[in-house]
Design a protein around this motif. Sequence first.
Motif, mmCIF file in Angstrom:
data_model
loop_
_atom_site.group_PDB
_atom_site.id
_atom_site.type_symbol
_atom_site.label_atom_id
_atom_site.label_comp_id
_atom_site.label_asym_id
_atom_site.label_seq_id
_atom_site.Cartn_x
_atom_site.Cartn_y
_atom_site.Cartn_z
ATOM 1 N N GLU A 269 0.808 -1.214 0.000
ATOM 2 C CA GLU A 269 0.000 0.000 0.000
ATOM 3 C C GLU A 269 0.848 1.273 0.000
ATOM 4 O O GLU A 269 0.374 2.335 -0.400
ATOM 5 C CB GLU A 269 -0.922 0.016 1.230
ATOM 6 N N CYS B 103 -11.126 0.606 1.107
ATOM 7 C CA CYS B 103 -9.863 1.314 1.346
ATOM 8 C C CYS B 103 -9.989 2.188 2.599
ATOM 9 O O CYS B 103 -9.124 2.165 3.480
ATOM 10 C CB CYS B 103 -9.514 2.171 0.138
ATOM 11 N N THR C 69 -10.279 0.008 5.842
ATOM 12 C CA THR C 69 -9.084 -0.745 6.200
ATOM 13 C C THR C 69 -7.968 0.148 6.710
ATOM 14 O O THR C 69 -7.313 -0.167 7.709
ATOM 15 C CB THR C 69 -8.574 -1.537 4.971
ATOM 16 N N TYR C 70 -7.719 1.260 6.022
ATOM 17 C CA TYR C 70 -6.506 2.033 6.293
ATOM 18 C C TYR C 70 -6.732 3.378 6.984
ATOM 19 O O TYR C 70 -5.827 3.893 7.635
ATOM 20 C CB TYR C 70 -5.757 2.304 4.974
ATOM 21 N N TYR D 24 -3.137 7.299 8.580
ATOM 22 C CA TYR D 24 -3.025 6.065 7.803
ATOM 23 C C TYR D 24 -2.568 4.983 8.778
ATOM 24 O O TYR D 24 -1.516 5.107 9.418
ATOM 25 C CB TYR D 24 -1.995 6.215 6.668
ATOM 26 N N THR E 274 -1.177 1.339 9.499
ATOM 27 C CA THR E 274 -0.374 0.356 8.772
ATOM 28 C C THR E 274 -0.780 -1.090 9.053
ATOM 29 O O THR E 274 -0.432 -1.983 8.280
ATOM 30 C CB THR E 274 1.113 0.486 9.166
#
Length: 634
Positions: A402, A470, A473-474, A482, A484
């Motif tokens: 990513e 997206c 999840t992040y 963000y 990880t």
Amino acid sequence: MSYTIKTAEQYKQAYQHSIEDPEGFWAEVAGHFFWQKTWDKVLEWDFRKPELKWFIGAKLNITENCLDRHLATKGDQTAILFEPNDPAAPNRSYTYRQLYESVCKTANALKANGIQKGDRVCFYMPMVPELAIGVLACARIGAIHSVVFAGFSANSLADRIKDATCKMVICSDYNDRGAKHIIVKDVVDEALAMGCDSVKTVLVHRNTGGKINWREGRDKWWHEEVDHQSHACPAEPMDAEDMLFILYTSGSTGKPKGVVHTCGGYMVYTCYTFQNVFQYEDDDIYWCTADIGWVTGHSYIVYGPLLAGATTVMFEGVPTYPDASRFWQVCEKLRVTQFYTAPTAIRALMAHGDQYVEGFDLASIKVLGSVGEPINEEAWRWYYDKVGKGRAPIVDTWWQTETGGILISPLPGITPSRPCYATYPLPGIQPCLLDQEGREIEGNDVEGLLCIKFPWPSILRTTYGDHERCRQTYFAPFDNYYFTGDGARRDADGMYRIIGRVDDVINVSGHRLGTAEIENAINTHPQVVESAVVGYPHDIKGQGIYAYVITSAPVADDNTFRHELLDAVSKVIGPIAKPDKIQIVSGLPKTRSGKIMRRILRKVASGDTSSLGDVSTLLNPEVVDEIIDGALNE
């Protein structure tokens, strides 16, 4: 390139500049590339949506930067040096001019077969130069490449083709990998029979010339389509935010995620990090042993090195074929200067014994790299002493599919290196540690969840066809960060050590595998009622796969049953996901709401049953003792 950091003081200055004025810093770095039109604005971002745009309004083609701009000064320099699977076979190489011409011819062949800007093209190929050429040919005409590792099953391949609605598949006839001779085309045929209706053409590279099945009208030979084409192909103007590629990565739910990277930011970041982390200089020979089916191959075999005008080695084989000296034999033969591999490979070669490395002249090696998972201290020291001879610094790089490029790493000979530590962030990267409630943990000598609080140019833009996934999840786990998915420690000196995944993803030999995917594959067996998969420490792979399985009736033959489960996993995902241990159990420890207590299963799998905590509140506490008694610990 002039932006290469050469001293600790330059690193500090570059890092400070990148934090205080990120847009000014990255505009300066981006100024080293060829743009058909420069940007109107450097950055717009919002982690909450998420919406991430770099070099807004700029036009470019990444292949002009990988190829065209080097022709005047490096046209006769080797761009790709190919080391085949068979050590007795001759090397092949491509100069920058030859690579440019091959990419243009292939790009023209793609266009002749109906591929246009925005179309998705799936690759399922061995590590041969044609894979790199095909990927660059897609980028040349604005098609989006999706490379699938050629060890995945037909099911996994079909899932990825369907998700991206690929118009073409490019494969080989056979794949030679060590002593194995694999009919790659058969796997593609099987995948396409699973409803991949979007595929109009299969382009087949004649790798070995073995006999294969053929469907007239759909299947075409690479050489017949490519060889007669013109070796000039204008580069398609691309917006900086146009899609460059999709790369699928396992998640904590069953369906793989198509991580999307775009043209401008990915180009700027991969080249900058390649140049600085590996300290590449003219006439160096750089070798990354990864497969292009993974992000390491995209960023640090193809794009990063070629953008920097480097000589990059492509290796078709495996580290132990014909014996455990193969890596070192190649390093000696090619006079490799930077060597980048995975801890799994290092541990496997270590286990074979020092005699396989000691006879080789490795004096050319200036930098050793590690990628895919944190490297343990024993492997780090062996790598440093036996391969680097105590001279070559190790860069233990931390990053993800990513992130597009390396985020945390030592700079060799410039910033300190320490066993088990990724050490310090690269310029432009602002890491932080959060607690479970999302509060930043200040100071040093602390542990927490690793997050990044400011975007960098090669951050993922979305997951293909599912932007909400997206976000969830992040970006949704912690507001305006963000996430990880990794836990990390920051030591007294501010160095980062990655502890490992905190979600249901196992890192096996540097490859991320979702536990849900493996469980789904196991559950296809008619006798399986339920399964739970966890990771456990493995001497070679880093993490092994431990499966707990409930059956509908007692198993007549344990050995046959286990082989059937392994076959099921191989068929659905690929051999890489086969469990190392399978324990048949009568039940799984669950909360009263029905959630499997994986924490307990992980501890049992790792042989640590001293601190399971209070199990009395479980729905079925008695099953814990049964699982412990039957645990498969050596």
